[in-house]
Design an enzyme around this catalytic site. Structure first.
Site, short mmCIF file in Angstrom:
data_model
loop_
_atom_site.label_atom_id
_atom_site.label_comp_id
_atom_site.label_asym_id
_atom_site.label_seq_id
_atom_site.Cartn_x
_atom_site.Cartn_y
_atom_site.Cartn_z
N HIS A 20 0.84 -1.20 0.00
CA HIS A 20 0.00 0.00 0.00
C HIS A 20 0.87 1.24 0.00
O HIS A 20 1.78 1.36 0.81
CB HIS A 20 -0.89 0.03 1.25
CG HIS A 20 -2.01 -0.96 1.20
ND1 HIS A 20 -3.10 -0.89 2.03
CD2 HIS A 20 -2.22 -2.02 0.40
CE1 HIS A 20 -3.93 -1.88 1.75
NE2 HIS A 20 -3.40 -2.59 0.77
N TYR A 54 -9.15 4.95 7.86
CA TYR A 54 -9.24 5.31 9.27
C TYR A 54 -10.36 6.34 9.40
O TYR A 54 -10.24 7.46 8.87
CB TYR A 54 -7.92 5.94 9.75
CG TYR A 54 -6.81 4.94 9.97
CD1 TYR A 54 -6.10 4.41 8.90
CD2 TYR A 54 -6.45 4.54 11.25
CE1 TYR A 54 -5.07 3.50 9.10
CE2 TYR A 54 -5.43 3.62 11.47
CZ TYR A 54 -4.74 3.11 10.39
OH TYR A 54 -3.73 2.20 10.60
N PRO A 80 -3.11 0.02 19.03
CA PRO A 80 -2.86 -0.43 17.65
C PRO A 80 -3.15 0.59 16.56
O PRO A 80 -2.91 0.30 15.38
CB PRO A 80 -3.78 -1.65 17.51
CG PRO A 80 -4.82 -1.48 18.53
CD PRO A 80 -4.23 -0.70 19.66
N LYS A 125 1.87 -0.37 15.07
CA LYS A 125 3.30 -0.37 15.39
C LYS A 125 3.82 -1.52 16.24
O LYS A 125 5.03 -1.74 16.31
CB LYS A 125 3.66 0.94 16.12
CG LYS A 125 3.62 2.16 15.24
CD LYS A 125 4.77 2.15 14.25
CE LYS A 125 4.73 3.27 13.26
NZ LYS A 125 4.59 2.86 11.89
N TYR A 154 4.21 6.56 9.80
CA TYR A 154 3.38 5.38 9.52
C TYR A 154 4.17 4.30 8.77
O TYR A 154 4.09 3.12 9.10
CB TYR A 154 2.13 5.80 8.73
CG TYR A 154 1.07 4.74 8.72
CD1 TYR A 154 0.19 4.58 9.80
CD2 TYR A 154 0.95 3.86 7.66
CE1 TYR A 154 -0.76 3.59 9.80
CE2 TYR A 154 -0.01 2.86 7.65
CZ TYR A 154 -0.87 2.73 8.72
OH TYR A 154 -1.82 1.74 8.74
#
Ligand SMILES: Cc1cc2nc3c(=O)[nH]c(=O)nc-3n(C[C@H](O)[C@H](O)[C@H](O)COP(=O)(O)OP(=O)(O)OC[C@H]3O[C@@H](n4cnc5c(N)ncnc54)[C@H](O)[C@@H]3O)c2cc1C
Length: 393
Positions: free
Chosen positions: A72, A201, A293, A297, A385
């Site tokens: 991604h 998200y 979460p 990570k 990220y």
């Protein structure tokens, strides 16, 4: 039994450490409390940072990951009924994430270890870690109904948050830093094609939702729920209804649905134990720290720890050089705190706080709009990220 490094726990941290040590010519034995089937089926994380993929690739255990994993290059932040793409790779120098289940990483590492003739003792529960203030520590464990002992030069405590290693440290030698969040995640796996090519998200008045996936046929969705929520209060139809309501967009987003075959509730907590070394005992992964979460990570941080530890142990056993071992805790904690901050920040920005405090909700919207509208703010999200490079943090 005797070895150079006794590794307690066959999660991603313990298994990868064993693999890296084996390649460096350092002998180790991995002790795991549960069965092989259990650890290979345990559904947990699924987002691999670029650095995690790189180490698995460089050390020859990423064949299936590259065939089946989904690369991604962006993610979506959704709020106010609209989606906003964060172009992760464009913003983070071409780096990307790969979606590949943690249990698949675990299967690949176990297969590689056994193929190379390495030892993983399943159903061998460590009951005590002793004498790590000297140079001959030992791990007591129970296997096949018998009490046994593994003598070694170094113990790697990779036994997760509830393991015995951290608890073996004498009171007062360890500082714990902790934050509990007033919510948990209800996670499902469903036989349904992903509704989007990238993770979504979602911030909504009803609470946070995450749309993720494990393969072109399996989706993984999460809902923010109360910390004491019970699974039996969430029949499948209620889960789909709530996901649809939280993820709805003005242009009619359609969530694909299917049979739910796994459900679980994960508490949300931040925790760091300092230092991560006591004499000849080294803590790594969830044994030393856990993160909520939202930043994806936990697994990646476990991998980062053992990369540092494996290098330090190689120098120690090859040349008697202790510099790496001496620097282990400080070096790891720099990254740990960077990741703690990022995970806390993502969590605070995206979840419904304080029973819907309107002031808090306005701040979150402002922050989300800033992240989506400012190149600098979006870059901050993107580089954290996909994972900062090992030398950066
Ligand atoms: C329920 C749950 C759900 C999660 N979901 C997500 C998610 O959705 N997204 C995300 O990014 N992260 C998630 N995480 C975090 C991520 O999975 C962890 O950070 C990661 O597993 C850390 O790896 P580890 O090897 O340090 O620890 P673990 O994976 O916990 O491995 C520790 C191992 O030690 C073994 N063990 C424990 N005690 C003993 C003993 N006494 N003797 C021998 N063996 C022992 C355990 O059985 C286990 O196999 C989740 C974690 C949990 C616990």
């Amino acid at each position: 039994m005797e070895t150079q490094v006794a590794i307690v726990g066959a999660g991603p941290a313990g298994l990868l450490l064993g693999h890296l040590l084996q390649r460096a010519g350092v002998e180790s034995v991995v002790l795991e409390a549960r069965t092989r089937e259990h650890v290979e089926q345990r559904v947990r994380a699924g987002v691999l940072e670029q650095g995690t993929v790189d180490v698995l690739t460089e050390t020859g255990v990423a064949g299936r990951l590259h065939r089946e994993g989904m690369v991604h290059r962006g993610l979506e932040l959704r709020f106010g009924g609209a989606g906003h793409r964060i172009a992760l790779s464009d913003l983070a120098g071409g780096r990307a994430i790969t979606v590949y289940g943690q249990q698949e990483v675990v299967k690949d590492l176990i297969a590689a270890r056994l193929e190379a003739g390495g030892e993983v003792r399943f159903e061998a529960e460590a009951t005590a870690v002793e004498d790590f203030d000297g140079d001959r520590p030992r791990v007591r464990f129970r296997a096949g109904g018998e009490e046994q002992e593994l003598r070694c030069a170094v113990v790697a405590g990779c036994d997760g948050f509830h393991g015995v290693s951290r608890r073996a440290v004498p009171a007062g030698a360890l500082s714990g830093f902790e934050r509990e969040y007033p919510f948990a995640w209800l996670g499902i796996l469903a036989r349904a094609r992903p509704s989007s090519e990238e993770l979504i998200y979602t911030h909504s008045d009803r609470g946070f939702a995450l749309h993720s996936m494990r393969s072109p046929e399996v989706t993984r969705n999460y809902l923010q729920v109360a910390p004491d929520e019970r699974l039996d209060a969430w029949p499948d139809e209620r889960i789909w209804e709530e996901l649809r309501a939280r993820m709805a967009t003005d242009d009619g987003f359609e969530l694909s649905e299917g049979e739910i075959f796994d459900k679980g509730i994960t508490p949300m907590r931040s925790f760091v134990a300092e230092p991560m070394r006591f004499g000849r005992l080294f803590l790594a992964g969830d044994a030393a720290h856990i993160v909520p979460p939202t930043g994806a990570k936990g697994l990646n941080l476990a991998v980062a720890d053992v990369r540092v530890l494996a290098r330090a142990l190689r120098d120690f056993f090859e040349r008697g050089d202790e510099a790496g071992l001496d620097g282990y805790s400080d070096r790891c904690l720099r990254r740990v705190w960077r990741v703690q901050h990022f995970s806390w920040w993502m969590t605070s920005m995206l979840h419904r706080m304080d029973a819907g405090d309107p002031f808090e909700a306005k701040l979150q919207r402002s922050q989300l709009e800033y992240v989506c509208g400012s190149h600098a703010a979006a870059t901050t999200l993107a580089e954290n990220y996909v994972g900062l490079e090992l030398e950066d943090a």
